[in-house]
Design an enzyme around this catalytic site. Structure first.
Site, short mmCIF file in Angstrom:
data_model
loop_
_atom_site.label_atom_id
_atom_site.label_comp_id
_atom_site.label_asym_id
_atom_site.label_seq_id
_atom_site.Cartn_x
_atom_site.Cartn_y
_atom_site.Cartn_z
N MET A 203 0.87 -1.18 0.00
CA MET A 203 0.00 0.00 0.00
C MET A 203 0.91 1.24 0.00
SD MET A 203 -2.68 -1.79 -0.30
CE MET A 203 -4.17 -0.84 -0.13
N SER A 204 0.68 2.22 0.87
CA SER A 204 1.40 3.50 0.74
C SER A 204 2.84 3.48 1.23
CB SER A 204 0.64 4.61 1.44
OG SER A 204 -0.50 4.97 0.67
N VAL A 205 3.32 2.37 1.78
CA VAL A 205 4.77 2.27 2.00
C VAL A 205 5.48 2.33 0.63
CG1 VAL A 205 6.65 0.92 3.02
CG2 VAL A 205 4.40 0.92 4.10
N SER A 206 4.74 1.98 -0.42
CA SER A 206 5.27 2.09 -1.78
C SER A 206 5.77 3.50 -2.08
CB SER A 206 4.19 1.72 -2.80
OG SER A 206 3.63 0.45 -2.56
N LYS A 207 5.12 4.50 -1.52
CA LYS A 207 5.51 5.89 -1.75
C LYS A 207 6.96 6.15 -1.31
CE LYS A 207 0.88 7.99 -1.22
NZ LYS A 207 0.02 6.80 -1.19
#
Length: 386
Positions: free
Chosen positions: A105-109
């Site tokens: 999820m937003s750890v991808s950012k």
């Protein structure tokens, strides 16, 4: 029947029961988040060559009742703890194992931020570079006059609603465009087109506005500067240089755009290596993968005033957001990547500890979940840095 497990529970789903409409929602997300590539088209992010470094693994704390209790309270699916680069703790919930790839999820950012930092260090980008000058198709969009630094720190003013589970929100439309939900007839063809439709809501460089689309604008910048698809740039510039043990994956839309803001998936062990890279100021095996100055700048934190009033500061007073990482401002200098439903990459410079965690929390995000996860992370640090 395919069997899925969450911490402390076991659940069976009939074939096809977990699908594009429900894979992110409880209870199906306990299976969906670790089988995303079976639901959404996914590109390989190659490690290129397998690492010879097989992590030393200690399961000594797997039966520690306090650790397991805290993990289950946050709907954890897996945990890996590194101390000074060595694996000192590892725990997997039912249905998970060391080779399971799970969506960040937003750890991808945070990974996207590291690639941008590398390009800045190589002189291919400047922090004051204007996005619309790099990607002409974005000139008339919300990102047209924003700088790379504005985007890195989520200080682009954009008309974008990030309310999860609201089908009328921009984030829901972006999910549909990315192939994460069934499409509607009037949705843009792909993420490239979607980004061009967003409009500015005011001057850039003001308050923190957490907007998933901003990360995808940065990914488009990476493609424009490198001449590579985003998933290829991730492979050659980051993933293959971390001595990762396994290939990763990232979801792609009909236009071939990789979902940089949330679609990355990898093993828990390999995610921990990303945190170790930041802890080691961008160095892997003596090689500077990400500029030391960029890594140090992330660890130093951003503008706490810009983040005033955010849900993050409700838990981490004085916290900030810098280069796609959350910065707690605590006495350990902790920074972390976070994703909805309980994904975490916690980096504690004072204790020299990294904690990687995957989860399948029924809520997307809440202040209470942030507090519970912070408690789990800090306990994990204290327990494994003795």
């Amino acid at each position: 029947m395919s069997t899925t497990h969450g911490p402390g529970l076991e659940r069976e789903f009939a074939p096809g029961e977990v699908n594009l409409s429900n894979w992110q929602d409880p209870p199906w997300n306990t299976w969906g988040l670790s089988h995303t590539s079976e639901i959404v088209p996914t590109a390989v992010v190659s490690r290129l060559a397998r690492s010879d470094d097989v992590a030393e693994t200690s399961l000594a704390c797997a039966d520690d009742p306090t650790w397991v209790e805290l993990a289950e309270a946050t709907a954890a699916r897996s945990l890996v703890v590194l101390h000074r680069g060595r694996t000192v703790g590892e725990w997997y919930g039912a249905g998970m194992c060391p080779t399971t790839r799970h969506t960040l999820m937003s750890v991808s950012k945070s990974l996207c931020g590291l690639v941008i930092g590398q390009l800045i260090g190589q002189g291919l980008l400047r922090e004051d570079s204007v996005i619309g000058e790099i990607v002409p198709r974005l000139k008339k969009s919300a990102f047209g006059e924003a700088t790379i630094r504005n985007a890195l720190d989520m200080r682009v003013a954009v008309e974008y609603d990030e309310t999860y589970h609201d089908p009328a929100a921009h984030v829901a439309q972006q999910d549909r465009v990315a192939g994460w939900r069934p499409r509607l007839p009037d949705d843009p063809a792909d993420t490239y087109e979607f980004l061009t439709t967003l409009r500015a809501s005011g001057p850039h460089g003001g308050p923190l506005q957490y907007c998933s689309a901003t990360t995808d604008a940065l990914a488009w910048v990476i493609e424009a500067v490198t001449g590579q698809r985003y998933h290829e740039a991730l492979s050659t510039r980051l993933w293959s240089r971390l001595r990762t043990q396994d290939d990763a994956g990232i979801t792609v839309d009909p236009g071939g755009f990789a979902f940089a803001n949330g679609g990355f998936a990898c093993t828990t062990r390999d995610l921990a290596r990303v945190g170790q890279l930041l802890l080691d100021r961008g160095v892997v095996d003596g090689h500077q993968v990400v500029p030391e100055a960029f890594a140090a700048d992330v660890l130093a934190g951003g503008d706490a005033v810009a983040a005033a009033g955010s849900h993050f500061q409700a838990v981490h007073e004085g916290g900030s957001y810098r280069s796609q990482w959350w910065v707690t401002g605590d006495d350990h200098g902790v920074v972390y990547g976070a994703g909805i439903h309980g994904q975490y990459l916690w980096v504690d410079p004072e204790a020299e500890v990294v904690v990687a965690k995957f989860g399948a929390h029924p809520e997307a995000v809440s202040a209470e979940a942030l507090r519970q996860n912070a408690a789990l992370m800090r306990w994990s640090v204290a327990r494994h840095s003795r």
